[in-house]
Design an enzyme around this catalytic site. Structure first.
Site, PDB file in Angstrom:
ATOM      1  N   GLU A  30       0.870  -1.174   0.000  1.00 19.65           N
ATOM      2  CA  GLU A  30       0.000   0.000   0.000  1.00 19.65           C
ATOM      3  C   GLU A  30       0.906   1.223   0.000  1.00 19.65           C
ATOM      4  O   GLU A  30       1.737   1.382   0.911  1.00 19.65           O
ATOM      5  CB  GLU A  30      -0.882   0.016   1.255  1.00 19.65           C
ATOM      6  CG  GLU A  30      -1.803   1.238   1.297  1.00 19.65           C
ATOM      7  CD  GLU A  30      -2.574   1.378   2.613  1.00 19.65           C
ATOM      8  OE1 GLU A  30      -1.985   1.138   3.688  1.00 19.65           O
ATOM      9  OE2 GLU A  30      -3.755   1.754   2.566  1.00 19.65           O
ATOM     10  N   SER A 233       5.267 -14.711  24.730  1.00 14.44           N
ATOM     11  CA  SER A 233       4.727 -16.051  24.503  1.00 14.44           C
ATOM     12  C   SER A 233       4.375 -16.307  23.029  1.00 14.44           C
ATOM     13  O   SER A 233       4.612 -17.417  22.543  1.00 14.44           O
ATOM     14  CB  SER A 233       3.501 -16.287  25.383  1.00 14.44           C
ATOM     15  OG  SER A 233       3.898 -16.289  26.736  1.00 14.44           O
ATOM     16  N   THR A 278      -2.631 -14.802  32.001  1.00 12.57           N
ATOM     17  CA  THR A 278      -1.717 -14.062  32.871  1.00 12.57           C
ATOM     18  C   THR A 278      -2.410 -12.832  33.442  1.00 12.57           C
ATOM     19  O   THR A 278      -3.643 -12.748  33.408  1.00 12.57           O
ATOM     20  CB  THR A 278      -0.359 -13.825  32.151  1.00 12.57           C
ATOM     21  OG1 THR A 278       0.517 -13.156  33.039  1.00 12.57           O
ATOM     22  CG2 THR A 278      -0.472 -13.084  30.849  1.00 12.57           C
ATOM     23  N   LYS A 282      -5.398 -14.602  36.253  1.00 14.25           N
ATOM     24  CA  LYS A 282      -4.979 -15.937  36.701  1.00 14.25           C
ATOM     25  C   LYS A 282      -5.908 -16.552  37.755  1.00 14.25           C
ATOM     26  O   LYS A 282      -6.022 -17.767  37.830  1.00 14.25           O
ATOM     27  CB  LYS A 282      -3.569 -15.870  37.282  1.00 14.25           C
ATOM     28  CG  LYS A 282      -2.489 -15.784  36.219  1.00 14.25           C
ATOM     29  CD  LYS A 282      -1.125 -15.869  36.849  1.00 14.25           C
ATOM     30  CE  LYS A 282      -0.072 -15.981  35.786  1.00 14.25           C
ATOM     31  NZ  LYS A 282       1.269 -16.188  36.307  1.00 14.25           N
ATOM     32  N   ASP A 318       3.437 -22.633  35.807  1.00 20.32           N
ATOM     33  CA  ASP A 318       4.483 -21.794  36.419  1.00 20.32           C
ATOM     34  C   ASP A 318       5.128 -22.519  37.588  1.00 20.32           C
ATOM     35  O   ASP A 318       6.355 -22.556  37.719  1.00 20.32           O
ATOM     36  CB  ASP A 318       3.878 -20.486  36.962  1.00 20.32           C
ATOM     37  CG  ASP A 318       3.785 -19.412  35.890  1.00 20.32           C
ATOM     38  OD1 ASP A 318       4.441 -19.555  34.852  1.00 20.32           O
ATOM     39  OD2 ASP A 318       3.041 -18.434  36.119  1.00 20.32           O
ATOM     40  N   ALA A 352       5.423 -11.297  46.589  1.00 16.00           N
ATOM     41  CA  ALA A 352       4.240 -12.008  47.078  1.00 16.00           C
ATOM     42  C   ALA A 352       3.115 -11.938  46.051  1.00 16.00           C
ATOM     43  O   ALA A 352       1.945 -11.870  46.387  1.00 16.00           O
ATOM     44  CB  ALA A 352       3.793 -11.403  48.405  1.00 16.00           C
ATOM     45  N   GLN A 466       7.757 -23.554  31.447  1.00 18.08           N
ATOM     46  CA  GLN A 466       6.303 -23.415  31.593  1.00 18.08           C
ATOM     47  C   GLN A 466       5.616 -23.429  30.220  1.00 18.08           C
ATOM     48  O   GLN A 466       4.530 -23.995  30.071  1.00 18.08           O
ATOM     49  CB  GLN A 466       5.920 -22.189  32.441  1.00 18.08           C
ATOM     50  CG  GLN A 466       6.290 -20.805  31.912  1.00 18.08           C
ATOM     51  CD  GLN A 466       5.352 -20.289  30.851  1.00 18.08           C
ATOM     52  OE1 GLN A 466       4.201 -20.672  30.810  1.00 18.08           O
ATOM     53  NE2 GLN A 466       5.855 -19.441  29.970  1.00 18.08           N
TER      54      GLN A 466
HETATM   55  P1  NAP Z   1       2.748  -9.575  40.637  1.00 22.01           P
HETATM   56  O1  NAP Z   1       1.623 -10.496  40.966  1.00 22.01           O
HETATM   57  O2  NAP Z   1       2.471  -8.192  40.198  1.00 22.01           O
HETATM   58  O3  NAP Z   1       3.689  -9.486  41.951  1.00 22.01           O
HETATM   59  C1  NAP Z   1       4.841  -8.732  41.960  1.00 22.01           C
HETATM   60  C2  NAP Z   1       5.465  -8.796  43.343  1.00 22.01           C
HETATM   61  O4  NAP Z   1       6.689  -8.056  43.282  1.00 22.01           O
HETATM   62  C3  NAP Z   1       4.616  -8.153  44.440  1.00 22.01           C
HETATM   63  O5  NAP Z   1       4.842  -8.829  45.639  1.00 22.01           O
HETATM   64  C4  NAP Z   1       5.198  -6.750  44.509  1.00 22.01           C
HETATM   65  O6  NAP Z   1       5.083  -6.147  45.763  1.00 22.01           O
HETATM   66  C5  NAP Z   1       6.643  -7.010  44.254  1.00 22.01           C
HETATM   67  N1  NAP Z   1       7.331  -5.827  43.753  1.00 22.01           N
HETATM   68  C6  NAP Z   1       7.031  -5.115  42.637  1.00 22.01           C
HETATM   69  N2  NAP Z   1       7.901  -4.105  42.504  1.00 22.01           N
HETATM   70  C7  NAP Z   1       8.742  -4.166  43.545  1.00 22.01           C
HETATM   71  C8  NAP Z   1       9.834  -3.376  43.983  1.00 22.01           C
HETATM   72  N3  NAP Z   1      10.242  -2.323  43.268  1.00 22.01           N
HETATM   73  N4  NAP Z   1      10.474  -3.718  45.106  1.00 22.01           N
HETATM   74  C9  NAP Z   1      10.068  -4.778  45.827  1.00 22.01           C
HETATM   75  N5  NAP Z   1       9.023  -5.564  45.494  1.00 22.01           N
HETATM   76  C10 NAP Z   1       8.380  -5.257  44.351  1.00 22.01           C
HETATM   77  O7  NAP Z   1       3.670 -10.218  39.537  1.00 22.01           O
HETATM   78  P2  NAP Z   1       4.002 -11.779  39.282  1.00 22.01           P
HETATM   79  O8  NAP Z   1       3.046 -12.358  38.320  1.00 22.01           O
HETATM   80  O9  NAP Z   1       4.171 -12.446  40.588  1.00 22.01           O
HETATM   81  O10 NAP Z   1       5.391 -11.668  38.522  1.00 22.01           O
HETATM   82  C11 NAP Z   1       6.531 -11.185  39.194  1.00 22.01           C
HETATM   83  C12 NAP Z   1       7.734 -11.366  38.279  1.00 22.01           C
HETATM   84  O11 NAP Z   1       7.959 -12.761  38.073  1.00 22.01           O
HETATM   85  C13 NAP Z   1       7.491 -10.811  36.876  1.00 22.01           C
HETATM   86  O12 NAP Z   1       7.946  -9.506  36.802  1.00 22.01           O
HETATM   87  C14 NAP Z   1       8.262 -11.740  35.956  1.00 22.01           C
HETATM   88  O13 NAP Z   1       9.517 -11.171  35.654  1.00 22.01           O
HETATM   89  C15 NAP Z   1       8.469 -12.980  36.790  1.00 22.01           C
HETATM   90  N6  NAP Z   1       7.788 -14.150  36.191  1.00 22.01           N
HETATM   91  C16 NAP Z   1       8.544 -14.978  35.448  1.00 22.01           C
HETATM   92  C17 NAP Z   1       7.994 -16.090  34.879  1.00 22.01           C
HETATM   93  C18 NAP Z   1       8.871 -16.990  34.075  1.00 22.01           C
HETATM   94  O14 NAP Z   1       8.340 -17.913  33.429  1.00 22.01           O
HETATM   95  N7  NAP Z   1      10.170 -16.811  34.091  1.00 22.01           N
HETATM   96  C19 NAP Z   1       6.632 -16.373  35.045  1.00 22.01           C
HETATM   97  C20 NAP Z   1       5.851 -15.496  35.821  1.00 22.01           C
HETATM   98  C21 NAP Z   1       6.455 -14.390  36.382  1.00 22.01           C
HETATM   99  P3  NAP Z   1       3.797  -5.268  46.165  1.00 22.01           P
HETATM  100  O15 NAP Z   1       2.742  -6.251  46.522  1.00 22.01           O
HETATM  101  O16 NAP Z   1       4.283  -4.444  47.293  1.00 22.01           O
HETATM  102  O17 NAP Z   1       3.452  -4.444  44.960  1.00 22.01           O
END
Ligand code: NAP
Length: 498
Positions: A30, A233, A278, A282, A318, A352, A466
């Site tokens: 286009e 993904s 996600t 979830k 996961d 958490a 995963q």
């Molecule tokens: P989530 O539900 O948003 O939880 C994030 C957690 O990290 C919460 O406890 C949050 O605390 C804390 N947090 C965020 N920013 C922070 C900071 N600056 N300092 C300290 N704590 C902090 O996210 P999630 O799904 O659990 O995912 C978390 C991470 O896991 C993702 O960013 C990703 O990189 C990784 N992950 C990887 C895979 C993989 O297959 N490799 C799969 C899933 C997730 P608050 O409650 O105080 O906000």
């Protein structure tokens, strides 16, 4: 067929991009002549063209850059017809003013940047009546159902119809247009030079989504999230599908929380075969899943759904992937026992959220003494109560030594690559350090852990595992993990460039 939109200010750049695309197998482009600065030389653009063209001159009210008079625009479009353009794009309000002539095919188009109109059928009928060879409708998707209405319209149309929904929510219509019967879809020359919201680069459309290979029989999988644009993904699953020769495509579905109910209830209309689930869905997804595996029931969250004749089945890959990644490293470490190595008995999980919860459950099941810590104390306390493990205050996280440290926060993730959730002075060589962050693979925490002599596990390992488990659930065969790893690395590299 993928039609690539070229929007450049200079004729020579348009011509160069056109040639490049034709050399790379693109069969339709286009020419967005409204992007050309100064007088448009239609003859020059069409002469010796290396593949067929649509000539489009879009006003600003329809997302274009044309600033001159409407008379001049109509003259330009008529000139394109006289010069033998393969197609011209005529908006519905001017289609009657530009008569058919010669071999040029007429695309009668309608754009709505605010919404997808309620009565698409009526709109389509009006456009088709304007002497259209092809009807093009591009409207903003505000709801995933808009996509379905658009694809169903395309499928039902007798006149060839390109129906596309704009915006992040509308991306699936761009990918699935041909599957629904559209003569072509639109893509951009470069990922970062979009001309309409939600557009995809042509290489991604061709190589990741394999647009031209999709047929009405192609099964539809995807990731449902909000936001979803950052998801890697699609790159990983589509690469594995292509390598395995499976007739399926994996699409990003942006679905806001309040629209999730309706999205799932409409699953048979796509029809959807499986979903990665996600943030923020979830937990909500469990309301719809009659079948939940033990891990899902224990964790209270799923990241995978398979659609079957008996309804939806939920899985949590996961948790399994996190544990498998650690087990592989622990198994290696345990072979070091005789050399003074140490098995994992205690683990500190940072964060958490959903990932922390999955990791904590998985480790606890393996008999590890788990402690959770989070910036928001109540969230860590809640997980500790659910999992049956300990919680410590975020500020106390360095106080005690642990065999295993898991970062399940986003700290250190691109673009904040200079951040770490754990001070390096507290890392000990006997520690196994697992960072769930996968973009970048070598986070600051991983680098500092390696420097301190710790064994490390990266988020790439968990991500690939995963995804591989999901692949097995959906397709009943194993994906090649190395291929998935490479696809993930390519996607993270190009995401950083974008
Ligand atoms: P989530 O539900 O948003 O939880 C994030 C957690 O990290 C919460 O406890 C949050 O605390 C804390 N947090 C965020 N920013 C922070 C900071 N600056 N300092 C300290 N704590 C902090 O996210 P999630 O799904 O659990 O995912 C978390 C991470 O896991 C993702 O960013 C990703 O990189 C990784 N992950 C990887 C895979 C993989 O297959 N490799 C799969 C899933 C997730 P608050 O409650 O105080 O906000």
């Amino acid at each position: 067929m993928i039609c690539v939109s070229i929007g450049r200010g200079r004729h020579r750049h348009v011509i160069a991009e056109h040639k490049h695309l034709a050399d790379n197998g693109v069969c339709l482009v286009e020419l967005r002549v409204d992007y050309i600065q100064g007088a448009v030389q239609i003859k020059r653009l069409l002469k010796d063209r290396p593949c067929p063209v649509i000539v489009t001159c879009r006003r600003s009210s329809e997302g274009g850059r044309w600033e001159q008079s409407e008379e001049a625009r109509l003259l330009l479009l008529r000139t394109a017809i006289v010069e033998g353009a393969d197609y011209v794009d005529l908006e519905d309000d001017i289609a009657a003013k530009v008569p058919r002539y010669g071999q040029t095919k007429r695309i009668v188009s309608h754009h709505d940047f605010g919404k997808t109109p309620a009565d698409l059928t009526l709109l389509h009928k009006r456009l088709a009546s304007l002497d259209a060879d092809i009807v093009k409708i591009a409207t903003m998707a505000n709801h995933p159902t808009d996509n379905l209405r658009m694809l169903e319209l395309v499928h039902a149309s007798k006149v060839p119809t390109v129906g596309i929904c704009m915006g992040d929510i509308g991306t699936p219509t761009r990918i699935l247009a041909g599957r629904a019967g559209a003569p072509f879809t639109f893509a951009t020359f470069q990922e970062d030079r979009v001309m309409a919201p939600g557009q995809i680069g042509w290489r991604q459309m061709r190589d990741v989504y394999r647009y031209d290979a999709l047929t009405a029989k192609t099964r539809v999988y995807g990731v449902v999230a909000d936001p979803v644009a950052h998801s890697l993904s699609p790159a990983v699953h589509n690469a594995a599908l292509a390598a395995a020769g499976i007739d399926a495509v994996y699409v990003p579905f942006r679905v806001p929380a309040e629209q999730f109910d309706q999205f799932l209830s409409n699953a048979p209309r796509w029809p959807l075969a499986g979903l990665s689930v996600t943030i923020p869905h979830k937990e909500a997804v469990l309301r719809y899943c009659r079948h939940q595996d033990d891990l899902v029931k224990a964790i209270g969250a799923a990241n995978t759904v398979a659609f079957g004749p008996d309804g939806m089945a939920a899985f949590n890959t996961d948790a399994t992937a996190a544990v498998e990644s650690l087990e592989a490293a622990i198994a290696e470490q345990e072979t070091l026992l005789s050399d003074g190595g140490m098995p994992v008995k205690t683990a500190l999980v940072l964060g958490a959220g959903g990932a922390a919860r999955a990791v904590a459950f998985g480790l606890k099941r393996k008999g590890v003494d788990v402690t959770v810590t989070s910036r928001t104390t109540e969230r860590a306390d809640k997980i500790a109560a659910e999992v049956g493990c300990k919680a410590v205050a975020w500020n106390s996280r360095h106080r005690l030594p642990y065999d295993c440290l898991v970062n399940a926060t986003p700290v250190g993730m691109h673009p904040n690559v200079d951040e770490t959730p754990y001070e390096k002075d507290h890392l000990r060589p006997y520690m196994l350090v697992f960072d769930t962050v996968y973009n970048p693979e070598s986070t600051l925490l991983i680098k500092e852990a390696r420097a301190a002599g710790c064994r490390t596990v990266t988020g790439v390992e968990m991500f690939v595992r995963q995804a591989a488990i999901q692949f097995r659930i959906w397709h009943g065969v194993d994906a090649d993990p190395q291929l998935m790893r490479e696809a993930l690395k390519r996607a993270t590299a190009s995401a950083k460039l974008a």
